[in-house]
Design an enzyme around this catalytic site. Sequence first.
Site, PDB file in Angstrom:
ATOM      1  N   LEU A   1      10.994 -20.319  -5.393  1.00 16.26           N
ATOM      2  CA  LEU A   1       9.982 -19.502  -4.705  1.00 16.26           C
ATOM      3  C   LEU A   1       8.677 -19.621  -5.469  1.00 16.26           C
ATOM      4  O   LEU A   1       8.678 -19.645  -6.702  1.00 16.26           O
ATOM      5  CB  LEU A   1      10.426 -18.032  -4.697  1.00 16.26           C
ATOM      6  CG  LEU A   1       9.430 -17.013  -4.139  1.00 16.26           C
ATOM      7  CD1 LEU A   1       9.370 -17.108  -2.605  1.00 16.26           C
ATOM      8  CD2 LEU A   1       9.802 -15.578  -4.531  1.00 16.26           C
TER       9      LEU A   1
ATOM     10  N   ASP B   1       0.828  -1.211   0.000  1.00 18.95           N
ATOM     11  CA  ASP B   1       0.000   0.000   0.000  1.00 18.95           C
ATOM     12  C   ASP B   1       0.865   1.265   0.000  1.00 18.95           C
ATOM     13  O   ASP B   1       1.985   1.256   0.524  1.00 18.95           O
ATOM     14  CB  ASP B   1      -0.915  -0.015   1.240  1.00 18.95           C
ATOM     15  CG  ASP B   1      -2.056   0.984   1.103  1.00 18.95           C
ATOM     16  OD1 ASP B   1      -2.396   1.365  -0.034  1.00 18.95           O
ATOM     17  OD2 ASP B   1      -2.603   1.406   2.138  1.00 18.95           O
TER      18      ASP B   1
ATOM     19  N   HIS C   1       2.619   3.399  -9.118  1.00 16.91           N
ATOM     20  CA  HIS C   1       2.460   1.964  -9.365  1.00 16.91           C
ATOM     21  C   HIS C   1       3.680   1.413 -10.117  1.00 16.91           C
ATOM     22  O   HIS C   1       4.132   0.306  -9.840  1.00 16.91           O
ATOM     23  CB  HIS C   1       1.180   1.703 -10.171  1.00 16.91           C
ATOM     24  CG  HIS C   1      -0.084   2.042  -9.408  1.00 16.91           C
ATOM     25  ND1 HIS C   1      -0.283   1.667  -8.091  1.00 16.91           N
ATOM     26  CD2 HIS C   1      -1.210   2.705  -9.780  1.00 16.91           C
ATOM     27  CE1 HIS C   1      -1.477   2.091  -7.703  1.00 16.91           C
ATOM     28  NE2 HIS C   1      -2.046   2.733  -8.692  1.00 16.91           N
TER      29      HIS C   1
HETATM   30  C1  FPP Z   1      -1.725   0.171  -3.428  1.00 12.07           C
HETATM   31  O1  FPP Z   1      -1.367   1.512  -3.451  1.00 12.07           O
HETATM   32  C2  FPP Z   1      -1.352  -0.484  -4.683  1.00 12.07           C
HETATM   33  C3  FPP Z   1      -2.220  -0.974  -5.595  1.00 12.07           C
HETATM   34  C4  FPP Z   1      -3.681  -0.965  -5.428  1.00 12.07           C
HETATM   35  C5  FPP Z   1      -1.767  -1.545  -6.869  1.00 12.07           C
HETATM   36  C6  FPP Z   1      -0.487  -2.289  -6.775  1.00 12.07           C
HETATM   37  C7  FPP Z   1      -0.162  -2.736  -8.125  1.00 12.07           C
HETATM   38  C8  FPP Z   1       1.060  -2.798  -8.592  1.00 12.07           C
HETATM   39  C9  FPP Z   1       2.276  -2.450  -7.816  1.00 12.07           C
HETATM   40  C10 FPP Z   1       1.187  -3.198 -10.034  1.00 12.07           C
HETATM   41  C11 FPP Z   1       0.993  -4.663 -10.305  1.00 12.07           C
HETATM   42  C12 FPP Z   1       1.949  -5.528  -9.600  1.00 12.07           C
HETATM   43  C13 FPP Z   1       2.403  -6.723 -10.036  1.00 12.07           C
HETATM   44  C14 FPP Z   1       3.232  -7.506  -9.104  1.00 12.07           C
HETATM   45  C15 FPP Z   1       2.149  -7.267 -11.388  1.00 12.07           C
HETATM   46  P1  FPP Z   1      -2.509   2.615  -3.445  1.00 12.07           P
HETATM   47  O2  FPP Z   1      -2.681   3.096  -4.841  1.00 12.07           O
HETATM   48  O3  FPP Z   1      -3.746   2.082  -2.787  1.00 12.07           O
HETATM   49  O4  FPP Z   1      -1.814   3.700  -2.562  1.00 12.07           O
HETATM   50  P2  FPP Z   1      -2.547   4.847  -1.699  1.00 12.07           P
HETATM   51  O5  FPP Z   1      -3.226   4.143  -0.556  1.00 12.07           O
HETATM   52  O6  FPP Z   1      -1.407   5.702  -1.258  1.00 12.07           O
HETATM   53  O7  FPP Z   1      -3.486   5.548  -2.624  1.00 12.07           O
END
Ligand code: FPP
Length: 242
Positions: free
Chosen positions: A133, A21, A38
Amino acid sequence: MAKPLKNLVQNHLGNVAIIMDGNGRWAKKNALKISKGHEKGVSIVKEIVEESINQKIKSLTLYAFSSENWGRPVQEINAIKNLIISAINDQVPELVEQSVELKFFGDVAMFGEDIISKIKYAESTTKFKNPSLKLNIALGYGGQQDILSVVRNISKDVLKGKVSLDNIDGALINRYSCVPESSIDLLIRTGGDKRISNFLLYQIAYSEICFLDSYWPDFSRLEYINCIEQYKKVSRRFGKRV
Ligand code: FPP
């Protein structure tokens, strides 16, 4: 995480899960578009996978996209979809070299044909007899939705006579669940919030939990190693008197 006790034998670490997060807030802090958060987030995954192999962890389960994330703006969802495709294209050859087995779980059908075919390619290319893994990626996943689907599907099979009520146990629930691991030893959440957000509700019953303030794009190998070291020293009693 619970306080360490005088415990001379270190806990074995098999299954780790991470709620990654803070990408959005990291982007805002750095005056960047959310998609850049992201993007940076994906680069951190690479480092954490490497360290998981070093640490001889059996599985790493990552929360990449929740059922509830479909409520985000279309541009952000599209940016995440593109990142998933490019991460698969860029990373699969290296995962093969590292003998990392990749698995996606959740309602992946919602992501459309492009991603579904990439997922099939990634999973079939990274099958190993003895993987270094198991890397599990939750996509369109929600813990409550998974429990509901387990209950529905077991009930259907009871009605069809395929399952008897006496045979419903933890092992059966794990077989019907889409989650690849039946239990998680260590759950890490970055981004400062102390909540579970519908992740692996059934599997984290006895997880040690590490909540960290760092935003996911700032998460480092060192912080990961610290969580693992803390976990190893904790007294895990599973409700028993030891
Ligand atoms: C949370 O941060 C992150 C996500 C909802 C998306 C995570 C996705 C990736 C890192 C890309 C895909 C990954 C792989 C491994 C293929 P947020 O956007 O909720 O952060 P915030 O709470 O600060 O808004």
